[in-house]
Scaffold this motif. Structure first.
Motif, PDB file in Angstrom:
ATOM      1  N   GLY A 161     -89.312 -58.073  34.991  1.00  0.00           N
ATOM      2  CA  GLY A 161     -89.474 -58.840  33.491  1.00  0.00           C
ATOM      3  C   GLY A 161     -88.546 -58.170  32.530  1.00  0.00           C
ATOM      4  N   ASP A 162     -88.055 -56.939  32.605  1.00  0.00           N
ATOM      5  CA  ASP A 162     -87.041 -56.506  31.537  1.00  0.00           C
ATOM      6  C   ASP A 162     -85.647 -56.828  31.749  1.00  0.00           C
ATOM      7  N   SER A 163     -85.500 -57.607  32.824  1.00  0.00           N
ATOM      8  CA  SER A 163     -84.143 -58.216  32.957  1.00  0.00           C
ATOM      9  C   SER A 163     -83.638 -58.873  31.961  1.00  0.00           C
ATOM     10  N   ALA A 164     -82.589 -58.660  31.154  1.00  0.00           N
ATOM     11  CA  ALA A 164     -82.208 -59.595  30.134  1.00  0.00           C
ATOM     12  C   ALA A 164     -80.965 -58.776  29.411  1.00  0.00           C
ATOM     13  N   VAL A 165     -80.465 -59.669  28.401  1.00  0.00           N
ATOM     14  CA  VAL A 165     -79.406 -58.882  27.602  1.00  0.00           C
ATOM     15  C   VAL A 165     -80.239 -58.240  26.161  1.00  0.00           C
ATOM     16  N   TYR A 166     -79.717 -57.069  26.025  1.00  0.00           N
ATOM     17  CA  TYR A 166     -80.222 -56.392  25.140  1.00  0.00           C
ATOM     18  C   TYR A 166     -79.188 -56.296  23.888  1.00  0.00           C
ATOM     19  N   LEU A 167     -79.408 -56.915  22.727  1.00  0.00           N
ATOM     20  CA  LEU A 167     -78.490 -57.167  21.717  1.00  0.00           C
ATOM     21  C   LEU A 167     -78.933 -56.032  20.300  1.00  0.00           C
ATOM     22  N   CYS A 168     -77.793 -55.341  20.157  1.00  0.00           N
ATOM     23  CA  CYS A 168     -77.940 -54.549  18.980  1.00  0.00           C
ATOM     24  C   CYS A 168     -77.364 -55.293  17.533  1.00  0.00           C
ATOM     25  N   ALA A 169     -78.123 -55.157  16.622  1.00  0.00           N
ATOM     26  CA  ALA A 169     -77.370 -55.782  15.426  1.00  0.00           C
ATOM     27  C   ALA A 169     -77.758 -55.127  14.319  1.00  0.00           C
ATOM     28  N   PRO A 170     -76.591 -54.448  13.492  1.00  0.00           N
ATOM     29  CA  PRO A 170     -76.860 -53.738  12.361  1.00  0.00           C
ATOM     30  C   PRO A 170     -76.945 -55.039  10.985  1.00  0.00           C
ATOM     31  N   LEU A 171     -78.059 -54.742  10.295  1.00  0.00           N
ATOM     32  CA  LEU A 171     -78.208 -55.776   9.079  1.00  0.00           C
ATOM     33  C   LEU A 171     -77.329 -55.221   7.949  1.00  0.00           C
ATOM     34  N   VAL A 172     -76.450 -56.067   7.393  1.00  0.00           N
ATOM     35  CA  VAL A 172     -75.912 -55.874   6.169  1.00  0.00           C
ATOM     36  C   VAL A 172     -76.506 -56.601   4.890  1.00  0.00           C
ATOM     37  N   ASP A 173     -75.324 -56.851   4.185  1.00  0.00           N
ATOM     38  CA  ASP A 173     -75.798 -57.607   3.011  1.00  0.00           C
ATOM     39  C   ASP A 173     -76.338 -59.101   3.278  1.00  0.00           C
ATOM     40  N   TRP A 174     -77.489 -59.603   2.291  1.00  0.00           N
ATOM     41  CA  TRP A 174     -77.614 -60.878   2.412  1.00  0.00           C
ATOM     42  C   TRP A 174     -78.500 -61.522   3.691  1.00  0.00           C
ATOM     43  N   GLY A 175     -78.979 -60.495   4.447  1.00  0.00           N
ATOM     44  CA  GLY A 175     -79.583 -60.571   5.653  1.00  0.00           C
ATOM     45  C   GLY A 175     -78.826 -61.039   6.632  1.00  0.00           C
ATOM     46  N   LYS A 176     -77.377 -60.531   6.710  1.00  0.00           N
ATOM     47  CA  LYS A 176     -76.384 -61.024   7.640  1.00  0.00           C
ATOM     48  C   LYS A 176     -76.847 -60.087   8.858  1.00  0.00           C
ATOM     49  N   LEU A 177     -76.702 -60.425  10.063  1.00  0.00           N
ATOM     50  CA  LEU A 177     -76.627 -59.563  11.442  1.00  0.00           C
ATOM     51  C   LEU A 177     -75.405 -59.502  12.014  1.00  0.00           C
ATOM     52  N   GLN A 178     -75.038 -58.390  12.249  1.00  0.00           N
ATOM     53  CA  GLN A 178     -73.543 -58.005  12.978  1.00  0.00           C
ATOM     54  C   GLN A 178     -73.941 -57.882  14.377  1.00  0.00           C
ATOM     55  N   PHE A 179     -74.094 -58.613  15.258  1.00  0.00           N
ATOM     56  CA  PHE A 179     -74.477 -58.614  16.628  1.00  0.00           C
ATOM     57  C   PHE A 179     -73.536 -57.847  17.585  1.00  0.00           C
ATOM     58  N   GLY A 180     -73.678 -56.870  18.346  1.00  0.00           N
ATOM     59  CA  GLY A 180     -72.832 -56.555  19.444  1.00  0.00           C
ATOM     60  C   GLY A 180     -72.736 -57.358  20.729  1.00  0.00           C
ATOM     61  N   ALA A 181     -71.851 -57.168  21.670  1.00  0.00           N
ATOM     62  CA  ALA A 181     -71.556 -57.934  22.642  1.00  0.00           C
ATOM     63  C   ALA A 181     -73.111 -58.008  23.534  1.00  0.00           C
ATOM     64  N   GLY A 182     -73.967 -57.024  23.537  1.00  0.00           N
ATOM     65  CA  GLY A 182     -74.922 -56.998  24.196  1.00  0.00           C
ATOM     66  C   GLY A 182     -74.684 -56.066  25.649  1.00  0.00           C
ATOM     67  N   THR A 183     -75.900 -55.624  26.171  1.00  0.00           N
ATOM     68  CA  THR A 183     -75.984 -54.908  27.454  1.00  0.00           C
ATOM     69  C   THR A 183     -76.928 -55.675  28.437  1.00  0.00           C
ATOM     70  N   GLN A 184     -76.247 -56.247  29.423  1.00  0.00           N
ATOM     71  CA  GLN A 184     -77.024 -56.871  30.458  1.00  0.00           C
ATOM     72  C   GLN A 184     -77.618 -56.029  31.441  1.00  0.00           C
ATOM     73  N   VAL A 185     -79.090 -56.107  31.497  1.00  0.00           N
ATOM     74  CA  VAL A 185     -79.710 -55.316  32.410  1.00  0.00           C
ATOM     75  C   VAL A 185     -80.362 -56.045  33.368  1.00  0.00           C
ATOM     76  N   VAL A 186     -80.076 -55.729  34.473  1.00  0.00           N
ATOM     77  CA  VAL A 186     -80.658 -56.333  36.003  1.00  0.00           C
ATOM     78  C   VAL A 186     -81.549 -55.267  36.491  1.00  0.00           C
ATOM     79  N   VAL A 187     -82.909 -55.619  36.654  1.00  0.00           N
ATOM     80  CA  VAL A 187     -83.774 -54.630  37.315  1.00  0.00           C
ATOM     81  C   VAL A 187     -84.154 -55.340  38.950  1.00  0.00           C
ATOM     82  N   THR A 188     -84.114 -54.496  39.781  1.00  0.00           N
ATOM     83  CA  THR A 188     -83.956 -55.300  41.102  1.00  0.00           C
ATOM     84  C   THR A 188     -85.487 -54.799  41.627  1.00  0.00           C
ATOM     85  N   PRO A 189     -86.281 -55.462  42.480  1.00  0.00           N
ATOM     86  CA  PRO A 189     -87.448 -55.019  42.946  1.00  0.00           C
ATOM     87  C   PRO A 189     -87.227 -53.942  43.918  1.00  0.00           C
TER      88      PRO A 189
END
Lengths: 110, 112
Positions: free
Chosen positions: A82-110
């Motif tokens: 259930g942890d399989s997902a894309v994890y996004l990092c986002a610095p918050l700057v002025d006026w509530g704007k989030l600057q997202f990174g491209a993300g890390t795709q995590v795949v957890v296999t059974p």
């Protein structure tokens, strides 16, 4: 120009493994750093980090911020499928704007 | 029960058409946003409104026009759609400018 770099871009692990996701940033007017999890649709909020060196924890997830070196780490211990997902990092700057990174795709296999 | 709801969820349309996406939030937040997620999965801010006032207007073609009739609604109208507009558009809301958004489930726009 603002820059947010996440690494690795993707990884595949087995259930039970621990993963460490990295986020480095260079942004203007940094306020805090947020982590989101995106499965198939909407990103869901995980953490907001404002102070350096204070680890935030939620179950098997934890995160820490280093404002001097401009990076953050997200750890997931004892991974589950259930942890399989894309994890996004986002610095918050002025006026509530989030600057997202491209993300890390995590795949957890059974 | 849905906190931030967008309609429609899917939109397929021809080049040159005009279309609108609607967003509503029932969280009592005062700030709403539109983000675009392209095929490379980058989420980029387009607009934000605080108490119906435009706050952020990123470098977006003027074919895109947001409208906020009240604090709970932020709609996005797109004129003369182009192939490059194909993306997933996310609406989000927050209280003030402290981050911690709640996102809607997205509208997948496909221009053919």
């Amino acid at each position: 120009e603002d820059k947010v770099v996440q690494s690795p871009l993707s990884l595949v692990v087995h259930e039970g493994d621990t993963v460490t996701l990295n986020c480095s940033y260079e942004v203007t007017n940094f306020r805090s750093l947020l982590w989101y999890k995106q499965e198939k649709k909407a990103p869901t909020f995980l953490f907001m980090l404002t102070s350096s060196g204070i680890e935030k924890k939620s179950g098997r997830l934890s995160s820490i911020l280093d404002k001097k070196e401009l990076f953050s780490i997200l750890n997931i211990t004892a991974t589950q499928t259930g942890d399989s997902a894309v994890y996004l990092c986002a610095p918050l700057v002025d006026w509530g704007k989030l600057q997202f990174g491209a993300g890390t795709q995590v795949v957890v296999t059974p | 029960d849905t906190a931030v709801s967008q309609t429609p969820k899917y939109l397929v349309t021809q080049m040159g058409n005009d279309k609108s996406i609607k967003c509503e939030q029932n969280l009592g937040h005062d700030t709403m946003y539109w983000y675009k997620q392209d095929s490379k999965k980058f989420l980029k801010i387009m607009f934000s409104y605080n108490n119906k006032e435009l706050i952020i207007n990123e470098t977006v073609p003027n074919r895109f026009s947001p409208k906020s009739p009240d604090k709970a609604h932020l709609n996005l109208h797109i004129n003369s759609l182009e192939l490059g507009d194909s993306a997933v558009y996310f609406c989000a809301s927050s209280q003030g400018f402290q981050g911690g958004y709640t996102f809607g489930s997205g509208t997948r726009l496909t221009v053919v």
